[in-house]
Design a protein around this motif. Structure first.
Motif, PDB file in Angstrom:
ATOM      1  N   GLY A   1     -30.499 -24.670 -20.391  1.00  0.00           N
ATOM      2  CA  GLY A   1     -31.814 -24.310 -19.874  1.00  0.00           C
ATOM      3  C   GLY A   1     -32.059 -22.817 -19.880  1.00  0.00           C
ATOM      4  N   THR A   2     -31.032 -22.041 -19.596  1.00  0.00           N
ATOM      5  CA  THR A   2     -31.194 -20.582 -19.598  1.00  0.00           C
ATOM      6  C   THR A   2     -31.451 -20.058 -21.000  1.00  0.00           C
ATOM      7  OG1 THR A   2     -29.854 -20.316 -17.603  1.00  0.00           O
ATOM      8  CG2 THR A   2     -30.032 -18.415 -19.067  1.00  0.00           C
TER       9      THR A   2
ATOM     10  N   PHE B   1     -35.413 -30.087 -13.970  1.00  0.00           N
ATOM     11  CA  PHE B   1     -34.121 -29.841 -14.603  1.00  0.00           C
ATOM     12  C   PHE B   1     -33.552 -31.173 -15.065  1.00  0.00           C
ATOM     13  CE2 PHE B   1     -33.382 -30.204 -10.000  1.00  0.00           C
ATOM     14  CZ  PHE B   1     -32.510 -31.280  -9.948  1.00  0.00           C
TER      15      PHE B   1
ATOM     16  N   TRP C   1     -37.047 -33.516 -22.241  1.00  0.00           N
ATOM     17  CA  TRP C   1     -35.935 -32.799 -22.862  1.00  0.00           C
ATOM     18  C   TRP C   1     -35.226 -33.665 -23.898  1.00  0.00           C
ATOM     19  CZ3 TRP C   1     -33.318 -28.033 -22.427  1.00  0.00           C
ATOM     20  CH2 TRP C   1     -33.953 -27.084 -21.616  1.00  0.00           C
TER      21      TRP C   1
ATOM     22  N   MET D   1     -38.050 -22.027 -16.901  1.00  0.00           N
ATOM     23  CA  MET D   1     -37.838 -23.409 -17.325  1.00  0.00           C
ATOM     24  C   MET D   1     -38.078 -24.409 -16.211  1.00  0.00           C
ATOM     25  SD  MET D   1     -37.655 -23.170 -20.444  1.00  0.00           S
ATOM     26  CE  MET D   1     -37.620 -24.950 -20.624  1.00  0.00           C
TER      27      MET D   1
ATOM     28  N   TRP E   1     -33.001 -21.022 -16.277  1.00  0.00           N
ATOM     29  CA  TRP E   1     -33.219 -22.458 -16.100  1.00  0.00           C
ATOM     30  C   TRP E   1     -33.943 -22.755 -14.792  1.00  0.00           C
ATOM     31  CZ3 TRP E   1     -31.468 -25.408 -12.053  1.00  0.00           C
ATOM     32  CH2 TRP E   1     -30.423 -24.894 -11.268  1.00  0.00           C
TER      33      TRP E   1
ATOM     34  N   THR F   1     -40.562 -27.088 -17.523  1.00  0.00           N
ATOM     35  CA  THR F   1     -40.103 -28.473 -17.570  1.00  0.00           C
ATOM     36  C   THR F   1     -41.032 -29.373 -16.771  1.00  0.00           C
ATOM     37  OG1 THR F   1     -37.802 -27.771 -17.854  1.00  0.00           O
ATOM     38  CG2 THR F   1     -38.166 -30.017 -17.088  1.00  0.00           C
TER      39      THR F   1
ATOM     40  N   THR G   1     -30.225 -26.832 -28.451  1.00  0.00           N
ATOM     41  CA  THR G   1     -30.009 -27.948 -27.532  1.00  0.00           C
ATOM     42  C   THR G   1     -29.262 -29.078 -28.221  1.00  0.00           C
ATOM     43  OG1 THR G   1     -32.038 -27.352 -26.339  1.00  0.00           O
ATOM     44  CG2 THR G   1     -31.161 -29.555 -25.960  1.00  0.00           C
TER      45      THR G   1
ATOM     46  N   PHE H   1     -26.692 -28.354 -18.330  1.00  0.00           N
ATOM     47  CA  PHE H   1     -28.086 -27.899 -18.343  1.00  0.00           C
ATOM     48  C   PHE H   1     -28.235 -26.437 -17.947  1.00  0.00           C
ATOM     49  CE2 PHE H   1     -32.249 -27.215 -16.350  1.00  0.00           C
ATOM     50  CZ  PHE H   1     -33.061 -27.512 -17.435  1.00  0.00           C
TER      51      PHE H   1
END
Length: 439
Positions: A402-403, A392, A210, A196, A192, A200, A430, A398
């Motif tokens: 995210g990971t 993030f 997201w 990411m 994340w 992101t 998600t 998250f």
């Protein structure tokens, strides 16, 4: 300049006075968990300055790769394990952990700590309910770092504010795999805070997000398809071998070896790619703002690696003394004396960007400040969202979400699944996680 020097000397004296009470106490050992990047390793090399002033405090270091650090510290602090007295955490964790009562507020730092000197956007991200809960060691956004010599050979000129289309054009023009020079290096390592963080922020500039305002996952959108396809194509065509395994440190090494035409990553890397002791291309590096797509958002983030004290620590006074030393304005003077002004940790204090010695030594200083000031955590995307955070989503869930999404996207980059499948799995995962969490 003389007034600044006097102020810093005063800050040093105040820091010493503040730690005197600790120094007169019984011997104490504090364990510091930190990330294995250049600024933190440099700090460890300078800690004789601290221990000389605080002979009763022994420092023990646990230095870890970024993803491992996050996992270890998160587990320890959530379980009140008490393994660490000082933890290196970021803008994502601080408000969440402060709300849960896991961190000690830093309201009673010595006067020389100069809390009002912290950049407002950086301090704001490390605060909760009006109190500072972590002190920034350095702050960063992201920007384009590029080889000026290769850009000139390609017959191109980097704009101060490039578009993603120009980045692709330049990557193609500079790509020379036969000589192990690649047009662009970007984060591909899953995490994340690794791929990411980049994707992101990049997605923001493509109009991706997201979640919509009803907390519905948006990976099935055209904007995310455009983002991930562009990213995968860019690295597949013009990136180095092994890109899916490359994070910040790996790409830094590649750039320093002259193997990247461009690298879009943390502004804090600027001092490392321009240091002739470390970088083979130090004399031919230029900087530009993170790219955009003409939609009003750039692909730059906002972050600070910061030092905080878990409430489970039984050596909180000693921990505060250390944090004051490591993030006090006087620390900048110490680094400047030993390493030069260009290597001072950037992005935390207004006074640094008013220091002409620093501005003269750091050609990247103004671009760093502009990048930090341009990031808006409260309004990160083109369309409205229910969350804050630029690279993030500022919710506890998250880190895990995210990971896992980063794993899917890294596999798409590696060719282990299609972009379409990666986005579909990201959407399903998600959605399941965010619904289970009750959003």
């Amino acid at each position: 300049m003389q007034s600044l020097t006097r102020a810093l000397m005063g800050a040093t004296a105040l820091c010493a006075a503040a730690t005197l009470a600790v120094a007169q106490d019984d011997p104490v050992t504090i364990t510091i968990a930190t990330v294995n990047n250049g600024d933190m390793i440099r700090m460890q090399g300078l800690t004789d300055d601290f221990t000389e002033a605080n002979p009763n405090i022994t420092l023990e270091w646990v230095t870890l790769e970024e993803n491992v650090l996050r996992q270890n510290v998160s587990t320890d602090i959530a379980t009140s394990g008490g393994q660490y007295d000082v933890v290196t955490i970021g803008t994502y964790e601080v408000p969440i952990w402060a709300e849960r009562g896991w961190l000690v507020p830093l309201d009673d730092m010595p006067e020389g700590f100069a809390a009002d000197d912290l950049l407002p956007s950086i301090a704001g991200g490390l605060s909760y309910d009006g109190s500072l809960y972590a002190s920034p060691f350095y702050g960063e956004s992201s920007m384009v770092m590029y080889r000026t010599d290769l850009m000139e050979e390609a017959g191109l000129e980097m704009p101060d504010a490039p578009s993603w289309d120009f980045i692709e054009e330049a990557a193609a023009a500079m790509n020379d795999p036969e000589n192990e020079v690649y047009g662009i290096c970007l984060r591909g390592k899953p995490g994340w805070g690794e791929n990411m963080a980049f994707l992101t922020a990049m997605g923001n500039s493509f109009g991706a997000r997201w979640f919509d305002e009803d907390w519905q996952a948006q990976f099935d959108s055209e904007e995310w398809a455009n983002t991930l396809n562009f990213y995968v194509n860019l690295l597949t065509e013009y990136g180095p071998p092994g890109a899916p395994n490359n994070g910040f440190n790996e790409n830094l090494s590649l750039f320093q070896q002259g193997r990247c035409g461009m690298w879009i990553d943390a502004t804090v890397a600027a001092s490392f790619v321009t240091n002739p002791d470390d970088s083979q291309v130090a004399d031919s590096v230029g900087f530009a703002l993170a790219p955009d797509n003409g939609l009003g958002k750039r692909g730059n983030w906002l972050w600070a690696w910061s030092l905080a004290i878990p409430t489970s620590s039984d050596a909180q006074d000693a921990a505060k003394a250390f944090i004051d030393w490591a993030t006090n304005p006087a620390y900048a003077e110490l680094v400047a004396e030993t390493e030069g002004w260009a290597n001072v940790p950037p992005g935390t204090r207004t006074s640094l960007y008013e220091n002409q010695d620093y501005l003269d030594a750091a050609p990247f200083a103004q671009m760093t400040l502009e990048s930090i000031q341009a990031a808006d955590p409260t309004n990160p995307t083109v369309d409205p969202v229910p969350y804050t955070g630029v690279q993030f989503v500022a919710i506890p869930e998250f880190q895990g979400i995210g990971t896992q999404v980063g794993q899917y996207f890294s596999e798409a980059l590696a060719g282990q699944m299609s972009v379409e499948d990666a986005l579909a799995q990201a959407q399903d995962y998600t959605t399941e996680e965010i619904e289970a969490a009750g959003y």
